[in-house]
Each structure stands twice: as C-alpha cells, then as structure tokens.
Scaffold this motif. Structure first.
Motif, PDB file in Angstrom:
ATOM      1  N   ASP A  81     120.248   0.478  13.956  1.00 27.87           N
ATOM      2  CA  ASP A  81     120.227   1.944  13.912  1.00 27.87           C
ATOM      3  C   ASP A  81     121.600   2.497  14.301  1.00 27.87           C
ATOM      4  OD1 ASP A  81     119.869   4.714  14.499  1.00 27.87           O
ATOM      5  OD2 ASP A  81     117.733   4.381  14.796  1.00 27.87           O
ATOM      6  N   GLN A 105     110.452  11.778  15.598  1.00 24.46           N
ATOM      7  CA  GLN A 105     111.738  11.095  15.581  1.00 24.46           C
ATOM      8  C   GLN A 105     112.728  11.753  16.531  1.00 24.46           C
ATOM      9  OE1 GLN A 105     113.136   9.556  11.570  1.00 24.46           O
ATOM     10  NE2 GLN A 105     111.515  10.918  10.873  1.00 24.46           N
ATOM     11  N   TRP A 147     107.423   9.206   3.209  1.00 24.99           N
ATOM     12  CA  TRP A 147     106.919   9.157   4.580  1.00 24.99           C
ATOM     13  C   TRP A 147     105.437   9.497   4.657  1.00 24.99           C
ATOM     14  CZ3 TRP A 147     111.125  12.175   7.841  1.00 24.99           C
ATOM     15  CH2 TRP A 147     112.323  11.449   7.810  1.00 24.99           C
ATOM     16  N   PRO A 161     108.210   6.563   8.991  1.00 24.27           N
ATOM     17  CA  PRO A 161     109.192   5.780   9.749  1.00 24.27           C
ATOM     18  C   PRO A 161     108.509   5.051  10.909  1.00 24.27           C
ATOM     19  CG  PRO A 161     109.972   8.021   9.360  1.00 24.27           C
ATOM     20  CD  PRO A 161     108.537   7.990   8.946  1.00 24.27           C
ATOM     21  N   HIS A 188     116.692  17.428   8.116  1.00 23.40           N
ATOM     22  CA  HIS A 188     115.387  16.985   7.646  1.00 23.40           C
ATOM     23  C   HIS A 188     114.376  18.130   7.575  1.00 23.40           C
ATOM     24  CE1 HIS A 188     117.192  13.062   8.382  1.00 23.40           C
ATOM     25  NE2 HIS A 188     116.238  12.557   7.629  1.00 23.40           N
TER      26      HIS A 188
END
Length: 246
Positions: free
Chosen positions: A105, A214, A65, A70, A139
């Motif tokens: 998704d 996100q 990333w 993303p 994450h």
C-alpha cells in the motif's frame, strides 16, 4: 464477494416481476427495449454532461466495489502497528526500514518511511491527513456520479412515458390499440423510478459507506504512526487503536 448486494438485487427483481404476475399481468409486459434505451441513454447522457471524464471513469471503476469491496482488516493494522512500535521502542526508528520494502500500500509505505526518516509527529500527521482528505474527496466525486444518475433517471423515465403517449395520441384512429400503447408508454416510468431507487441510489450510498470505512482505517493508521514517531508505549498505542475497530 459481497453476497448482500447479490441477494438484494435478486429480491428486488423477484418483488417487481412477482408483483406484476400476482396482479394478473405478464412479466413480459415489463420488458420494453425502447423504453430501456431511452432511460439508460438519457441518464448516461445527462451524467456525462455534468461529470468530467476522470470522475466518470473513477465511478465506473468503483462500481466493482458493490460486489467485490476493498479488503479492510483493522485488526491486522493494529497488529502491524504493535509490531512496528515494539521494534522502534527496542531498536530505534531505523529498525523499521526493514519493514518498509514489504508494504504494498503506497499510503502505508509513505507513512512508515516518514517515521523512519525521523519526521516530526505534527508534520507527519498533517502530510498524511492531506492525503486522506484528497482520497476522500476524489472518491466521493466518483460516488456522486451514481447519485446523479439516481436523480436523473426518474425524470428521463417520465420523458420516455410522454414520448410513448405522443405516439398513442397520433394513433387514435385505432381504439383497440390504445390500452396496450398506454401500458407500453408507462413502462419507461417504471424503468426510470426502478433503476434510480433499486440500483443507482443504493450503489451511491453503499460507495459512501465503503469510502468512510477506508478513511477510518487510514485515520487509524495515522494515529498509530504518529504514536510511534512520538515514542509512545506500544501497548498504549495498541489499546488506543482498538477503539477504531467496530
């Protein structure tokens, strides 16, 4: 491609090696394979010791990333929500069933399917919020691996320097070699501090920012889906969601 990361790394390397040359030194004196092995190997060992395998693997996957983040397009989400809410208002919630299959998704597909199934707005919101919390926590654990590496590296660098000084002290019979030996010893400290502050900690902080974006996008989506489930005016939903776009 995030060119900021590439530019940042380039500037850092030029500053370090350029500063060495400006001080009258030679850039080759900063390249010591043994010191690099000690710092990287020691830091990796410490991180592996504290991190579960799944967390470490996730951290390595997330590292891409830094250069290829993303794709986040909140404006597109607003458009999709507006389209779905207009269709639901005009033809009913079951009309959204045709939109579900084209969604890649899993989070979005699950949320829209729950709307189609007539899930109560409060239940829908709670289910999706649990998924968001799980996503964020998972994450963040990956990001903490890089943060931990930034904490261990300087100390491992000092360890490498002390090891080098031990070698110097064992060869006091050769005074001519003492200066060069001490210089090599302290290169490990440079590697430890440099990697921590020019790589590991910036990576950890950038990952935190990307995770937050996100999460914000998912919160935005949940807000829109709950609005559709409540039967709110499509225009009102779209205007509210625009507040998430920064």
């Amino acid at each position: 491609m995030d060119f900021n990361s590439i530019i940042g790394i380039g500037i850092a390397l030029v500053a370090v090696f350029g500063g060495q040359v400006l001080e009258g030194g030679h850039h080759a004196s900063l390249i010591q394979v043994t010191s690099l092995v000690v710092v990287l190997g020691g830091t990796l060992g410490a991180v592996l010791l504290q991190s579960p395998v799944r967390q470490f693997v996730l951290a390595m996957k997330m590292s891409r990333w830094i250069f290829v983040p993303p794709v986040l397009n909140p404006e597109a989400v607003v458009q999709h929500i507006a389209t779905w809410s207009a269709a639901a208002r005009k033809e009913g919630l079951l009309a959204l069933d045709n939109h579900v299959e084209g969604i890649d998704d899993p989070f979005v597909r699950k949320g829209l399917q729950m709307v189609v199934d007539g899930t109560e707005p409060k239940v829908l919101q709670r289910v999706l919020e649990v998924e968001i919390e799980t996503f964020e926590d998972l994450h963040h654990q990956g990001g903490k691996v890089w943060e931990a590496a930034g904490g261990y590296a300087p100390t491992i660098g000092i360890l490498g320097a002390v090891m080098g000084l031990i070698q110097v002290m064992e060869n006091l019979s050769n005074p001519a070699d003492l200066g060069a030996g001490i210089a090599v010893a302290f290169v490990a400290t440079i590697y430890g501090v440099g990697l921590a502050n020019l790589a590991f900690l910036p990576i950890a902080n950038k990952l935190k920012t990307l995770i937050a974006r996100q999460v914000l996008l998912r919160d935005m989506l949940v807000d829109g889906l709950v609005g559709i489930a409540k039967g709110e005016n499509p225009r009102l939903i779209a205007e509210r969601l625009k507040g998430y776009v920064v």
